[in-house]
Design a protein around this motif. Structure first.
Motif, PDB file in Angstrom:
ATOM      1  N   GLN A  61       0.471  -1.419   0.215  1.00  0.00           N
ATOM      2  CA  GLN A  61      -0.043   0.486  -0.183  1.00  0.00           C
ATOM      3  C   GLN A  61       0.671   1.176   0.176  1.00  0.00           C
ATOM      4  OE1 GLN A  61      -3.960   0.206   0.176  1.00  0.00           O
ATOM      5  NE2 GLN A  61      -2.996  -1.666  -0.620  1.00  0.00           N
ATOM      6  N   THR A  62       1.702   1.042   0.645  1.00  0.00           N
ATOM      7  CA  THR A  62       2.474   2.698   0.851  1.00  0.00           C
ATOM      8  C   THR A  62       3.402   2.448  -0.419  1.00  0.00           C
ATOM      9  OG1 THR A  62       4.856   1.152   2.224  1.00  0.00           O
ATOM     10  CG2 THR A  62       3.351   1.740   3.060  1.00  0.00           C
ATOM     11  N   ARG A  63       3.422   1.764  -1.050  1.00  0.00           N
ATOM     12  CA  ARG A  63       3.682   2.144  -2.402  1.00  0.00           C
ATOM     13  C   ARG A  63       3.497   3.624  -3.546  1.00  0.00           C
ATOM     14  NH1 ARG A  63       5.446  -3.411  -2.892  1.00  0.00           N
ATOM     15  NH2 ARG A  63       7.313  -4.075  -1.280  1.00  0.00           N
ATOM     16  N   GLN A  64       3.626   3.949  -3.162  1.00  0.00           N
ATOM     17  CA  GLN A  64       3.270   5.322  -4.639  1.00  0.00           C
ATOM     18  C   GLN A  64       3.984   6.785  -3.387  1.00  0.00           C
ATOM     19  OE1 GLN A  64      -1.123   6.388  -2.320  1.00  0.00           O
ATOM     20  NE2 GLN A  64      -0.120   7.414  -0.933  1.00  0.00           N
ATOM     21  N   ASP A  65       4.164   7.669  -4.637  1.00  0.00           N
ATOM     22  CA  ASP A  65       4.954   8.757  -5.453  1.00  0.00           C
ATOM     23  C   ASP A  65       4.282  10.057  -4.146  1.00  0.00           C
ATOM     24  OD1 ASP A  65       6.404   7.537  -7.094  1.00  0.00           O
ATOM     25  OD2 ASP A  65       5.818   8.241  -8.761  1.00  0.00           O
ATOM     26  N   LYS A  66       2.851   9.513  -4.147  1.00  0.00           N
ATOM     27  CA  LYS A  66       2.986  10.652  -3.467  1.00  0.00           C
ATOM     28  C   LYS A  66       3.107  11.272  -1.450  1.00  0.00           C
ATOM     29  CE  LYS A  66      -1.943   9.798  -4.054  1.00  0.00           C
ATOM     30  NZ  LYS A  66      -2.744   9.968  -3.292  1.00  0.00           N
ATOM     31  N   PRO A  67       2.651  10.641  -0.403  1.00  0.00           N
ATOM     32  CA  PRO A  67       2.729  10.865   0.933  1.00  0.00           C
ATOM     33  C   PRO A  67       1.520   9.795   1.329  1.00  0.00           C
ATOM     34  CG  PRO A  67       3.501  13.479   0.768  1.00  0.00           C
ATOM     35  CD  PRO A  67       2.858  12.547  -0.623  1.00  0.00           C
ATOM     36  N   PHE A  68       1.909   8.980   1.886  1.00  0.00           N
ATOM     37  CA  PHE A  68       0.606   8.087   2.177  1.00  0.00           C
ATOM     38  C   PHE A  68       0.202   8.432   3.820  1.00  0.00           C
ATOM     39  CE2 PHE A  68      -0.161   3.577   4.527  1.00  0.00           C
ATOM     40  CZ  PHE A  68      -1.309   3.024   2.782  1.00  0.00           C
ATOM     41  N   ASN A  69      -1.174   8.694   3.868  1.00  0.00           N
ATOM     42  CA  ASN A  69      -1.283   8.633   5.485  1.00  0.00           C
ATOM     43  C   ASN A  69      -2.122   7.825   6.411  1.00  0.00           C
ATOM     44  OD1 ASN A  69      -0.886  11.754   5.612  1.00  0.00           O
ATOM     45  ND2 ASN A  69      -2.043  11.667   3.410  1.00  0.00           N
ATOM     46  N   VAL A  70      -1.452   7.016   6.927  1.00  0.00           N
ATOM     47  CA  VAL A  70      -2.262   5.876   8.088  1.00  0.00           C
ATOM     48  C   VAL A  70      -2.831   6.442   9.054  1.00  0.00           C
ATOM     49  CG1 VAL A  70       0.115   4.933   8.532  1.00  0.00           C
ATOM     50  CG2 VAL A  70      -1.973   3.943   8.222  1.00  0.00           C
ATOM     51  N   ALA A  71      -3.732   5.667  10.044  1.00  0.00           N
ATOM     52  CA  ALA A  71      -4.440   6.206  11.095  1.00  0.00           C
ATOM     53  C   ALA A  71      -4.078   4.819  12.026  1.00  0.00           C
ATOM     54  CB  ALA A  71      -5.385   6.702  11.325  1.00  0.00           C
ATOM     55  N   LEU A  72      -3.233   4.764  12.839  1.00  0.00           N
ATOM     56  CA  LEU A  72      -2.983   3.967  13.920  1.00  0.00           C
ATOM     57  C   LEU A  72      -3.964   3.355  14.699  1.00  0.00           C
ATOM     58  CD1 LEU A  72       0.889   4.114  14.234  1.00  0.00           C
ATOM     59  CD2 LEU A  72      -0.148   2.836  12.068  1.00  0.00           C
ATOM     60  N   SER A  73      -4.189   2.418  15.248  1.00  0.00           N
ATOM     61  CA  SER A  73      -4.908   1.799  16.415  1.00  0.00           C
ATOM     62  C   SER A  73      -3.247   1.645  17.021  1.00  0.00           C
ATOM     63  CB  SER A  73      -6.208   0.798  15.879  1.00  0.00           C
ATOM     64  OG  SER A  73      -5.251  -0.375  16.598  1.00  0.00           O
ATOM     65  N   GLY A  74      -4.553   1.706  18.424  1.00  0.00           N
ATOM     66  CA  GLY A  74      -3.948   0.568  19.809  1.00  0.00           C
ATOM     67  C   GLY A  74      -4.087  -0.833  19.753  1.00  0.00           C
ATOM     68  N   PHE A 130      -8.358   9.937   5.009  1.00  0.00           N
ATOM     69  CA  PHE A 130      -6.795   8.592   4.777  1.00  0.00           C
ATOM     70  C   PHE A 130      -7.094   7.755   3.818  1.00  0.00           C
ATOM     71  CE2 PHE A 130      -7.643   9.863   9.319  1.00  0.00           C
ATOM     72  CZ  PHE A 130      -6.273  10.092   9.627  1.00  0.00           C
ATOM     73  N   ASP A 131      -5.686   6.423   3.844  1.00  0.00           N
ATOM     74  CA  ASP A 131      -4.638   6.547   2.523  1.00  0.00           C
ATOM     75  C   ASP A 131      -5.521   4.894   3.037  1.00  0.00           C
ATOM     76  OD1 ASP A 131      -3.779   7.517   0.121  1.00  0.00           O
ATOM     77  OD2 ASP A 131      -2.602   8.018   1.820  1.00  0.00           O
ATOM     78  N   LEU A 132      -5.317   4.698   4.604  1.00  0.00           N
ATOM     79  CA  LEU A 132      -5.752   3.756   5.540  1.00  0.00           C
ATOM     80  C   LEU A 132      -5.486   4.044   6.701  1.00  0.00           C
ATOM     81  CD1 LEU A 132      -5.735   0.583   5.597  1.00  0.00           C
ATOM     82  CD2 LEU A 132      -2.697   0.710   6.227  1.00  0.00           C
ATOM     83  N   ILE A 133      -7.020   3.203   7.123  1.00  0.00           N
ATOM     84  CA  ILE A 133      -7.213   3.391   8.964  1.00  0.00           C
ATOM     85  C   ILE A 133      -6.935   1.853   9.478  1.00  0.00           C
ATOM     86  CG2 ILE A 133      -8.860   3.932  10.445  1.00  0.00           C
ATOM     87  CD1 ILE A 133      -9.602   6.109   9.024  1.00  0.00           C
TER      88      ILE A 133
END
Ligand SMILES: O=C1O[C@H](COP(=O)(O)O)[C@@H](O)[C@H](O)[C@H]1O
Length: 236
Positions: free
Chosen positions: A23-36, A130-133
């Protein structure tokens, strides 16, 4: 929706890590929200071990789906857990880490964080995307920090809300439902026998399933993935 069932927690972590790297293989910033939670901890270890040198971490921006209202040094802090299991072991610029300031006044922090997301992320119909949550699911069916007894927070107008843990009374800051369902990808990481009952209720849409916040996760146009181990999936 895609449901992926793996042998055990470590295999979930290994497979999710491969998915994350892709998923992170992209040219622009990859925005991810993490969980605990318990499963992300092992995922972060696996990401650091297997992909520490194979992901362009400078391109990845880390946010959180929820945080406990405690200082960043507290054992309960989702940020502290991520720092110890991931950030301290990879080459990520400090400015890429956008933590929820759990030590601040909860209401003010929810407003600050919502504002930060609105500035930093692209928006779809006004909602930060987000790109990914990454989400966990509690044994009680909560996700992020939206709990069944406060399910109305899911539809709150504010993009970040203040929630209260039903047993401890601990305050939490959480994304609302609109932000979660606007993400391009949403991935649940759920393992262990304690999750079996709620996983079955939600996936089979048994009576009352809508009282569980995890059941309300339905990305509008994005993909929804559930990464489960055999124990969590036993009732499916
Ligand atoms: O309190 C929390 O719990 C949930 C689920 O955690 P788990 O240990 O039962 O997997 C987690 O998603 C959330 O981020 C966390 O604050």
């Amino acid at each position: 929706m895609e449901v992926k069932v793996y042998e055990d927690k470590q295999t979930v972590a290994t497979e999710f890590s491969a998915y994350f790297a892709e998923q992170t293989r992209q040219d622009k910033p990859f925005n991810v929200a993490l969980s605990g939670g318990s499963t992300p901890r092992i995922v972060f270890d696996t990401l650091a071990d297997a992909y520490g040198d194979n992901i362009n971490w400078k391109n990845v921006h880390f946010y959180w789906g929820d945080e406990r209202c405690v200082p960043p040094t507290d054992e309960q802090s989702n940020y502290k857990m991520t720092k110890e299991h991931l950030f301290d072991r990879i080459d990520v610029p400090e400015e890429n880490i956008h933590r929820i300031l759990g030590e601040n006044d909860p209401k003010g922090e929810a407003m600050r964080y919502a504002n930060l997301l609105e500035i930093n992320l692209d928006r779809v119909e006004g909602v930060p995307q987000f790109d990914l949550i990454i989400l966990g699911m509690g044994d009680d069916g909560h996700t992020a920090s939206i709990f069944p007894h406060e399910i109305e927070l899911w539809d709150a107008e504010d993009h970040c809300v203040v929630a209260t843990h039903p047993d401890s009374g601990q305050k939490r800051v959480s994304l609302n439902g609109a932000v979660i369902n606007t993400a391009k990808e949403v991935a649940f990481l759920v393992t262990g026998a304690a999750k079996e009952e709620k996983v079955a209720i939600i996936h089979q849409e048994k009576e009352g399933f809508k009282q569980y916040p995890a059941a309300l996760v339905k990305p509008k146009s994005g993909n929804l993935l559930w990464f489960l181990d055999k124990e969590a999936a036993a009732g499916l």
